[in-house]
Design a protein around this motif. Structure first.
Motif, PDB file in Angstrom:
ATOM      1  N   LEU A   1       1.199  -1.322  -0.175  1.00 58.87           N
ATOM      2  CA  LEU A   1      -0.249   0.186   0.109  1.00 58.87           C
ATOM      3  C   LEU A   1       1.413   0.904   0.180  1.00 58.87           C
ATOM      4  O   LEU A   1       0.119   2.502  -0.305  1.00 58.87           O
ATOM      5  N   LEU A   2       2.223   0.916   0.929  1.00 56.88           N
ATOM      6  CA  LEU A   2       2.754   2.165   0.589  1.00 56.88           C
ATOM      7  C   LEU A   2       3.498   2.333  -0.795  1.00 56.88           C
ATOM      8  O   LEU A   2       3.661   3.465  -1.180  1.00 56.88           O
ATOM      9  N   GLN A   3       4.178   1.220  -1.396  1.00 58.68           N
ATOM     10  CA  GLN A   3       4.568   1.468  -2.423  1.00 58.68           C
ATOM     11  C   GLN A   3       3.663   2.399  -3.533  1.00 58.68           C
ATOM     12  O   GLN A   3       3.849   2.552  -4.554  1.00 58.68           O
ATOM     13  N   ASN A   4       2.452   1.430  -3.280  1.00 59.55           N
ATOM     14  CA  ASN A   4       1.170   1.476  -5.051  1.00 59.55           C
ATOM     15  C   ASN A   4       0.973   3.434  -4.475  1.00 59.55           C
ATOM     16  O   ASN A   4       0.774   4.286  -5.129  1.00 59.55           O
ATOM     17  N   SER A   5       0.887   3.887  -3.066  1.00 58.58           N
ATOM     18  CA  SER A   5       0.548   5.171  -2.593  1.00 58.58           C
ATOM     19  C   SER A   5       1.496   6.367  -3.010  1.00 58.58           C
ATOM     20  O   SER A   5       1.590   6.901  -3.478  1.00 58.58           O
ATOM     21  N   GLY A   6       3.091   5.458  -2.412  1.00 60.70           N
ATOM     22  CA  GLY A   6       4.542   6.534  -3.576  1.00 60.70           C
ATOM     23  C   GLY A   6       4.089   6.313  -5.008  1.00 60.70           C
ATOM     24  O   GLY A   6       4.412   7.074  -5.158  1.00 60.70           O
ATOM     25  N   SER A   7       4.263   5.498  -5.115  1.00 61.86           N
ATOM     26  CA  SER A   7       4.071   5.326  -6.610  1.00 61.86           C
ATOM     27  C   SER A   7       2.755   6.258  -7.750  1.00 61.86           C
ATOM     28  O   SER A   7       2.599   7.009  -9.061  1.00 61.86           O
ATOM     29  N   GLU A   8       1.570   5.859  -7.048  1.00 66.65           N
ATOM     30  CA  GLU A   8       1.096   6.413  -6.940  1.00 66.65           C
ATOM     31  C   GLU A   8       0.751   8.330  -7.193  1.00 66.65           C
ATOM     32  O   GLU A   8       1.025   9.689  -7.945  1.00 66.65           O
ATOM     33  N   GLU A   9       1.820   8.972  -5.741  1.00 69.41           N
ATOM     34  CA  GLU A   9       2.746  10.793  -6.016  1.00 69.41           C
ATOM     35  C   GLU A   9       3.867  10.212  -6.316  1.00 69.41           C
ATOM     36  O   GLU A   9       3.142  11.825  -6.933  1.00 69.41           O
ATOM     37  N   ASP A  10       4.191   9.630  -6.465  1.00 68.62           N
ATOM     38  CA  ASP A  10       5.005   9.692  -8.181  1.00 68.62           C
ATOM     39  C   ASP A  10       4.558   9.947  -9.734  1.00 68.62           C
ATOM     40  O   ASP A  10       5.028  10.931 -10.582  1.00 68.62           O
TER      41      ASP A  10
ATOM     42  N   VAL B   1       4.795  12.910 -12.106  1.00 64.79           N
ATOM     43  CA  VAL B   1       5.407  12.730 -13.528  1.00 64.79           C
ATOM     44  C   VAL B   1       4.032  13.534 -14.201  1.00 64.79           C
ATOM     45  O   VAL B   1       4.437  14.150 -15.100  1.00 64.79           O
ATOM     46  N   MET B   2       2.121  13.086 -14.240  1.00 65.93           N
ATOM     47  CA  MET B   2       1.523  13.713 -14.652  1.00 65.93           C
ATOM     48  C   MET B   2       1.660  14.997 -14.326  1.00 65.93           C
ATOM     49  O   MET B   2       1.581  16.338 -15.457  1.00 65.93           O
ATOM     50  N   ASP B   3       1.766  15.135 -13.488  1.00 67.00           N
ATOM     51  CA  ASP B   3       1.920  17.223 -13.102  1.00 67.00           C
ATOM     52  C   ASP B   3       3.040  17.451 -13.687  1.00 67.00           C
ATOM     53  O   ASP B   3       3.625  19.092 -14.289  1.00 67.00           O
ATOM     54  N   GLN B   4       4.420  17.241 -13.863  1.00 63.05           N
ATOM     55  CA  GLN B   4       5.903  17.785 -14.589  1.00 63.05           C
ATOM     56  C   GLN B   4       5.204  17.373 -15.803  1.00 63.05           C
ATOM     57  O   GLN B   4       5.550  19.140 -16.346  1.00 63.05           O
ATOM     58  N   ARG B   5       4.552  16.901 -16.145  1.00 58.44           N
ATOM     59  CA  ARG B   5       3.925  16.564 -18.135  1.00 58.44           C
ATOM     60  C   ARG B   5       2.987  17.892 -18.007  1.00 58.44           C
ATOM     61  O   ARG B   5       3.501  18.466 -19.047  1.00 58.44           O
ATOM     62  N   LYS B   6       2.398  18.009 -17.114  1.00 55.93           N
ATOM     63  CA  LYS B   6       1.170  18.646 -18.037  1.00 55.93           C
ATOM     64  C   LYS B   6       1.830  20.618 -18.126  1.00 55.93           C
ATOM     65  O   LYS B   6       1.848  20.706 -18.913  1.00 55.93           O
ATOM     66  N   ARG B   7       3.190  20.454 -16.738  1.00 57.96           N
ATOM     67  CA  ARG B   7       3.761  21.377 -16.473  1.00 57.96           C
ATOM     68  C   ARG B   7       4.594  21.918 -17.886  1.00 57.96           C
ATOM     69  O   ARG B   7       4.315  22.913 -18.731  1.00 57.96           O
ATOM     70  N   LYS B   8       5.330  20.918 -18.575  1.00 55.30           N
ATOM     71  CA  LYS B   8       5.887  20.777 -19.676  1.00 55.30           C
ATOM     72  C   LYS B   8       4.829  21.682 -21.327  1.00 55.30           C
ATOM     73  O   LYS B   8       5.123  21.909 -21.520  1.00 55.30           O
ATOM     74  N   ARG B   9       4.582  20.561 -20.576  1.00 50.77           N
ATOM     75  CA  ARG B   9       2.901  20.973 -21.628  1.00 50.77           C
ATOM     76  C   ARG B   9       2.447  22.413 -22.003  1.00 50.77           C
ATOM     77  O   ARG B   9       2.103  22.891 -23.203  1.00 50.77           O
TER      78      ARG B   9
END
Length: 160
Positions: free
Chosen positions: A13-22, A26-34
């Motif tokens: 769960l911690l990994q999933n939660s960390g993966s979701e945060e990651d 990543v999505m936020d980073q892509r959104k900012r780049k776009r």
């Protein structure tokens, strides 16, 4: 085991939660780049549009300048045409007047030739012919042999 499975489940769960945060990062980073890329693209588009507008304004100014030059040239040509047309009218009138004068002079020459021939015939038969004293006189009718020929105008002068 339960605790190990619980631990492993908790860490997953911690990994999933960390993966979701990651993943979210990543999505936020892509959104900012776009977003940055879109802003840059819009800026380039505005610059192209402004350059096109500037080019069109420059072209309008150039075409107005050329149009003014053409109008000036047309006005000058029109004035020259009117001047030549007026001169042609004067020349046509002069041709008419000179033709009339030529006819009159030819008639005078014909009359002078007729009277001179008649006068010479009478003078030659009566032997009373007296030579004038001044042989250099331009208007001496006896020295005007060239008057036997009518004055002629060329045909191209009379054409309009």
């Amino acid at each position: 085991m339960a605790s190990s499975s619980g631990t492993s489940s908790g860490s997953s769960l911690l990994q999933n939660s960390g993966s979701e945060e990651d993943l979210q990062a990543v999505m936020d980073q892509r959104k900012r780049k776009r977003m940055i890329s879109n802003r840059e693209s819009a800026r380039r588009s505005r610059m192209r549009k402004q350059k096109h507008l500037d080019d069109l304004v420059s072209q309008v100014a150039q075409l107005r300048k050329e149009n003014q030059q053409i109008l000036t040239s047309v006005n000058i040509t029109t004035q020259q045409y009117l001047s030549v047309e007026a001169e042609n009218s004067v020349l046509r009138a002069q041709v008419g007047e000179l033709s009339h004068r030529l006819e009159s002079l030819n008639e005078i020459v014909d009359v002078l030739n007729a009277t001179t021939v008649a006068g010479f015939g009478a003078a030659a038969t009566s032997s009373t012919f007296v030579e004038p004293i001044n042989n250099n006189s331009f208007f001496n009718p006896l020295n005007m042999g060239y008057l036997n020929h009518p004055i002629m105008a060329s045909a191209d002068i009379l054409q309009y």
